[in-house]
Design an enzyme around this catalytic site. Structure first.
Site, PDB file in Angstrom:
ATOM      1  N   ALA A  83       0.553  -1.561  -0.087  1.00  0.00           N
ATOM      2  CA  ALA A  83       0.023  -0.174  -0.195  1.00  0.00           C
ATOM      3  C   ALA A  83       0.980   0.791   0.359  1.00  0.00           C
ATOM      4  CB  ALA A  83      -1.233  -0.081   1.632  1.00  0.00           C
ATOM      5  N   THR A 101       0.956   8.344   4.322  1.00  0.00           N
ATOM      6  CA  THR A 101       0.637   7.103   4.159  1.00  0.00           C
ATOM      7  C   THR A 101       1.880   6.159   3.247  1.00  0.00           C
ATOM      8  OG1 THR A 101      -1.042   7.160   2.339  1.00  0.00           O
ATOM      9  CG2 THR A 101      -0.130   5.399   2.361  1.00  0.00           C
ATOM     10  N   THR A 131      11.385   0.790  -4.346  1.00  0.00           N
ATOM     11  CA  THR A 131      11.276   1.298  -5.575  1.00  0.00           C
ATOM     12  C   THR A 131      12.674   1.133  -6.103  1.00  0.00           C
ATOM     13  OG1 THR A 131      10.771   2.793  -7.289  1.00  0.00           O
ATOM     14  CG2 THR A 131      10.455   3.109  -4.893  1.00  0.00           C
ATOM     15  N   ASP A 132      13.162   1.346  -6.766  1.00  0.00           N
ATOM     16  CA  ASP A 132      14.166   1.236  -7.694  1.00  0.00           C
ATOM     17  C   ASP A 132      14.628   2.981  -7.539  1.00  0.00           C
ATOM     18  OD1 ASP A 132      13.186   2.429  -9.615  1.00  0.00           O
ATOM     19  OD2 ASP A 132      14.537   1.323 -11.118  1.00  0.00           O
ATOM     20  N   GLU A 133      13.196   3.900  -7.762  1.00  0.00           N
ATOM     21  CA  GLU A 133      13.672   5.262  -7.504  1.00  0.00           C
ATOM     22  C   GLU A 133      14.363   5.390  -5.938  1.00  0.00           C
ATOM     23  OE1 GLU A 133      10.644   7.839  -9.458  1.00  0.00           O
ATOM     24  OE2 GLU A 133       9.561   5.358 -10.535  1.00  0.00           O
ATOM     25  N   TYR A 156       7.997  11.636  -3.724  1.00  0.00           N
ATOM     26  CA  TYR A 156       7.985   9.903  -4.268  1.00  0.00           C
ATOM     27  C   TYR A 156       8.495   8.517  -3.646  1.00  0.00           C
ATOM     28  CZ  TYR A 156       7.302   5.284  -6.084  1.00  0.00           C
ATOM     29  OH  TYR A 156       6.985   3.671  -5.910  1.00  0.00           O
ATOM     30  N   SER A 157      10.357   8.872  -4.373  1.00  0.00           N
ATOM     31  CA  SER A 157      10.902   8.008  -4.004  1.00  0.00           C
ATOM     32  C   SER A 157      11.741   8.295  -2.348  1.00  0.00           C
ATOM     33  CB  SER A 157      12.281   8.796  -4.570  1.00  0.00           C
ATOM     34  OG  SER A 157      12.431   9.794  -5.301  1.00  0.00           O
ATOM     35  N   LYS A 160       9.677   6.747  -0.700  1.00  0.00           N
ATOM     36  CA  LYS A 160       9.826   4.934   0.034  1.00  0.00           C
ATOM     37  C   LYS A 160      11.032   4.783   0.382  1.00  0.00           C
ATOM     38  CE  LYS A 160       7.699   2.102  -1.543  1.00  0.00           C
ATOM     39  NZ  LYS A 160       6.967   1.544  -0.895  1.00  0.00           N
ATOM     40  N   ASN A 185      10.122  -0.223 -12.827  1.00  0.00           N
ATOM     41  CA  ASN A 185       8.544   0.364 -13.516  1.00  0.00           C
ATOM     42  C   ASN A 185       7.877  -0.798 -13.655  1.00  0.00           C
ATOM     43  OD1 ASN A 185      10.286   2.655 -13.229  1.00  0.00           O
ATOM     44  ND2 ASN A 185       8.785   3.418 -14.377  1.00  0.00           N
ATOM     45  N   HIS A 290      13.300  15.175 -12.651  1.00  0.00           N
ATOM     46  CA  HIS A 290      13.009  14.720 -13.557  1.00  0.00           C
ATOM     47  C   HIS A 290      14.110  13.860 -13.413  1.00  0.00           C
ATOM     48  CE1 HIS A 290      10.611  13.064 -17.531  1.00  0.00           C
ATOM     49  NE2 HIS A 290      11.297  11.650 -16.546  1.00  0.00           N
TER      50      HIS A 290
HETATM   51  P1  NAD Z   1      -1.338   1.611  -7.000  1.00  0.00           P
HETATM   52  O1  NAD Z   1      -1.331   3.249  -6.623  1.00  0.00           O
HETATM   53  O2  NAD Z   1      -1.626   1.411  -8.296  1.00  0.00           O
HETATM   54  O3  NAD Z   1      -1.807   0.978  -5.718  1.00  0.00           O
HETATM   55  C1  NAD Z   1      -1.433   1.305  -4.190  1.00  0.00           C
HETATM   56  C2  NAD Z   1      -2.577   0.162  -3.619  1.00  0.00           C
HETATM   57  O4  NAD Z   1      -2.606   1.169  -2.187  1.00  0.00           O
HETATM   58  C3  NAD Z   1      -3.835   1.247  -3.437  1.00  0.00           C
HETATM   59  O5  NAD Z   1      -4.849  -0.471  -3.892  1.00  0.00           O
HETATM   60  C4  NAD Z   1      -4.907   2.153  -2.487  1.00  0.00           C
HETATM   61  O6  NAD Z   1      -5.956   1.999  -2.038  1.00  0.00           O
HETATM   62  C5  NAD Z   1      -3.728   1.462  -1.161  1.00  0.00           C
HETATM   63  N1  NAD Z   1      -3.649   2.710  -0.650  1.00  0.00           N
HETATM   64  C6  NAD Z   1      -2.472   3.759  -0.288  1.00  0.00           C
HETATM   65  N2  NAD Z   1      -2.759   4.359   0.300  1.00  0.00           N
HETATM   66  C7  NAD Z   1      -3.818   3.542   1.449  1.00  0.00           C
HETATM   67  C8  NAD Z   1      -3.246   3.696   2.915  1.00  0.00           C
HETATM   68  N3  NAD Z   1      -3.385   4.786   3.676  1.00  0.00           N
HETATM   69  N4  NAD Z   1      -4.202   2.678   3.198  1.00  0.00           N
HETATM   70  C9  NAD Z   1      -4.628   1.318   3.062  1.00  0.00           C
HETATM   71  N5  NAD Z   1      -4.363   1.592   2.149  1.00  0.00           N
HETATM   72  C10 NAD Z   1      -3.705   1.750   0.596  1.00  0.00           C
HETATM   73  O7  NAD Z   1       0.704   1.210  -7.125  1.00  0.00           O
HETATM   74  P2  NAD Z   1       1.386   0.256  -7.105  1.00  0.00           P
HETATM   75  O8  NAD Z   1       1.501   0.711  -8.217  1.00  0.00           O
HETATM   76  O9  NAD Z   1       0.501  -1.004  -7.370  1.00  0.00           O
HETATM   77  O10 NAD Z   1       2.274   0.068  -6.325  1.00  0.00           O
HETATM   78  C11 NAD Z   1       2.053  -1.277  -5.376  1.00  0.00           C
HETATM   79  C12 NAD Z   1       3.704  -0.334  -4.471  1.00  0.00           C
HETATM   80  O11 NAD Z   1       4.547  -1.339  -5.503  1.00  0.00           O
HETATM   81  C13 NAD Z   1       3.976   0.361  -3.844  1.00  0.00           C
HETATM   82  O12 NAD Z   1       4.735   0.088  -2.636  1.00  0.00           O
HETATM   83  C14 NAD Z   1       4.575   1.203  -4.681  1.00  0.00           C
HETATM   84  O13 NAD Z   1       5.718   2.175  -4.363  1.00  0.00           O
HETATM   85  C15 NAD Z   1       5.774  -0.464  -5.643  1.00  0.00           C
HETATM   86  N6  NAD Z   1       6.167  -0.214  -6.722  1.00  0.00           N
HETATM   87  C16 NAD Z   1       5.441   0.157  -7.326  1.00  0.00           C
HETATM   88  C17 NAD Z   1       6.347   0.400  -8.862  1.00  0.00           C
HETATM   89  C18 NAD Z   1       5.463   0.180 -10.118  1.00  0.00           C
HETATM   90  O14 NAD Z   1       5.853   1.036 -11.299  1.00  0.00           O
HETATM   91  N7  NAD Z   1       4.183   1.038 -10.134  1.00  0.00           N
HETATM   92  C19 NAD Z   1       7.706  -0.153  -9.294  1.00  0.00           C
HETATM   93  C20 NAD Z   1       8.513  -0.680  -7.653  1.00  0.00           C
HETATM   94  C21 NAD Z   1       7.826  -0.477  -7.156  1.00  0.00           C
HETATM   95  P1  TYD Z   2       6.184   7.103 -13.898  1.00  0.00           P
HETATM   96  O1  TYD Z   2       4.928   5.911 -15.503  1.00  0.00           O
HETATM   97  O2  TYD Z   2       5.122   8.253 -13.676  1.00  0.00           O
HETATM   98  O3  TYD Z   2       6.469   6.459 -13.984  1.00  0.00           O
HETATM   99  P2  TYD Z   2       7.994   6.657 -13.406  1.00  0.00           P
HETATM  100  O4  TYD Z   2       8.201   8.187 -12.678  1.00  0.00           O
HETATM  101  O5  TYD Z   2       7.959   6.059 -11.558  1.00  0.00           O
HETATM  102  O6  TYD Z   2       9.279   6.339 -13.488  1.00  0.00           O
HETATM  103  O7  TYD Z   2       6.621   8.281 -16.107  1.00  0.00           O
HETATM  104  C1  TYD Z   2       7.874   7.128 -16.425  1.00  0.00           C
HETATM  105  C2  TYD Z   2       8.331   8.020 -17.420  1.00  0.00           C
HETATM  106  O8  TYD Z   2       7.422   8.771 -18.640  1.00  0.00           O
HETATM  107  C3  TYD Z   2       9.417   9.450 -16.745  1.00  0.00           C
HETATM  108  O9  TYD Z   2      10.558   9.384 -17.132  1.00  0.00           O
HETATM  109  C4  TYD Z   2       8.011   9.875 -17.045  1.00  0.00           C
HETATM  110  C5  TYD Z   2       7.416   9.379 -18.236  1.00  0.00           C
HETATM  111  N1  TYD Z   2       6.372  10.467 -18.671  1.00  0.00           N
HETATM  112  C6  TYD Z   2       6.145  11.184 -19.331  1.00  0.00           C
HETATM  113  O10 TYD Z   2       6.985  11.425 -20.430  1.00  0.00           O
HETATM  114  N2  TYD Z   2       4.445  11.738 -19.593  1.00  0.00           N
HETATM  115  C7  TYD Z   2       3.733  11.552 -19.066  1.00  0.00           C
HETATM  116  O11 TYD Z   2       2.406  11.961 -19.477  1.00  0.00           O
HETATM  117  C8  TYD Z   2       4.064  10.482 -17.962  1.00  0.00           C
HETATM  118  C9  TYD Z   2       2.725  10.070 -16.724  1.00  0.00           C
HETATM  119  C10 TYD Z   2       5.505   9.848 -17.084  1.00  0.00           C
END
Ligand code: NAD
Ligand code: TYD
Length: 349
Positions: A83, A101, A131-133, A156-157, A160, A185, A290
């Protein structure tokens, strides 16, 4: 029989993790704790929510009292913590939500686990998904490894990274059995269309511009979401307590190259003349702070735990596009109301 508590199970990655764990561990109880923010959607789990070993708890991890009640009720042996607020652009406009959160929520969860496991940590596991960020930006060369120092650049990063540090600290200070993974990602079905790939698919379907930040030459490593879920299940099963694992897809792409590939695949799927979707590309103002490049060295996952990704970028993208084309109602449902006003604010320039 174990009880595995997964947070964020109604979100993008969490829903794939819940589904995989229900399939792999049919005799265990899977408790999904999620407060259903804009990114949480129970529709993501409609195929499995009837299973008798699946329990949903609508609880906000910022609310420590309710969280403690969930622990008292279910006595989980394992926590898999996903979450989070997860979108960089939202963290730039509202950092405090990310602190609440991602940092306070994570510490609440650590406290609930510590309290619930006060008799003994035997057989317990707190798995934090990160995350790798957190490692910041790479130059043209090099890869992130488990030894890379933390250097987060976005709110965000930073949030995390803070949660990773707290998880480590609970291991060092209290001996809590923890494991952390840092993944690149993700893309695939059920990803909210604010992230790059589903946003582009959704905009092509609606004939809207494809907003590319800056010169589009930012690089990300992409992993298909089911591969991430299988990596998480592998770390859960085989990961060494106290260790961290870098998870990646060995799929580095500059944003503009990814968008070109995606446009061409969409043209083919929609029987449009090749080049039609590319015409929608619009370079827009860059994201502040960025990060130039992320790339993961995932050899520890392969050498120590025997995991590697199954999907290539091509096969994963085909599955993803097919899913979004076949699930346009899902897209419509999640892009109503509140999302519309976020979108017009974010892309007003
Ligand atoms: P997402 O935004 O799609 O989902 C997040 C979920 O957490 C949602 O269901 C939301 O309702 C729940 N949530 C948010 N705040 C909450 C709170 N206060 N209490 C309870 N639930 C809450 O996220 P995602 O992309 O599925 O990412 C999931 C995890 O993986 C995160 O921790 C993110 O940092 C990590 N992660 C994501 C990516 C990616 O590319 N999406 C990559 C690496 C790590
Ligand atoms: P994103 O999916 O937001 O993931 P993250 O920022 O966590 O890597 O973005 C991926 C890449 O795409 C990032 O370099 C930002 C770029 N981006 C755009 O160029 N346009 C957009 O509208 C969005 C959402 C992201």
């Amino acid at each position: 029989m174990k009880t595995i508590l997964i947070t964020g199970g109604a979100g993008f990655i969490g829903s794939h993790v819940v589904r995989l764990f229900l399939k792999k561990y049919p005799t265990d109880i899977i408790v999904n704790v999620d407060c259903l923010t804009y990114a949480g959607n129970l529709e993501n789990l409609s195929d499995i929510d009837h299973l008798s070993n699946y329990i949903f708890e609508k609880v906000d991890i910022r609310d420590s009292l309710s969280l403690n009640q969930v622990f008292e009720k279910h006595n989980p042996d394992t926590i898999i913590h996903l979450a989070a607020e997860s979108h960089v652009d939202r963290s730039i406009s509202n950092p405090m939500e990310f602190v609440e959160t991602n940092v306070v929520g994570a510490v609440n969860l650590l406290n609930s686990a510590k309290n619930s496991w006060k008799e003994s940590f035997e057989g317990k596991l707190f798995y934090h998904v990160s995350t790798d960020e957190v490692f910041g930006a790479l130059g043209a060369d090099g890869l992130f490894t488990e030894e890379t120092p933390y250097s987060p650049n976005s709110p965000y990063s930073a949030s995390k990274a803070a949660s990773d540090h707290f998880v480590r600290a609970y291991h060092e200070t209290y001996g809590m059995p923890i494991v952390i993974s840092n993944c690149s990602n993700n893309y695939g079905p059920n990803q909210f269309p604010e992230k790059l790939i589903p946003l582009m698919i959704s905009n092509i379907l609606n004939g809207k511009n494809l907003p590319v930040y800056g010169d589009g030459k930012y690089t990300r490593d992409w992993l298909y979401v089911e591969d991430h879920a299988s990596a998480i299940e592998t770390v859960y099963r085989k990961g060494v307590i106290g260790e961290t694992y870098c998870i990646g897809g060995w799929n580095e792409l500059q944003n503009i190259d990814l968008i070109h590939k995606l446009c061409d695949l969409m043209d083919k799927k929609l029987s449009l003349e090749l080049g039609t979707s590319r015409k929608l590309i619009a370079f827009v103002k860059d994201r502040p702070g960025h990060d130039k490049r992320y790339a993961i060295d995932a050899r520890k996952m392969e050498n120590d735990l025997g995991w590697k990704p199954k999907e290539s970028f091509e096969s994963g993208m085909k599955k993803t596009i097919d899913w979004y084309l076949n699930n346009q109602d899902w897209l419509k449902n999640v892009t109503s109301g509140a999302y519309q006003s976020y979108y017009s604010k974010q892309y007003k320039k």
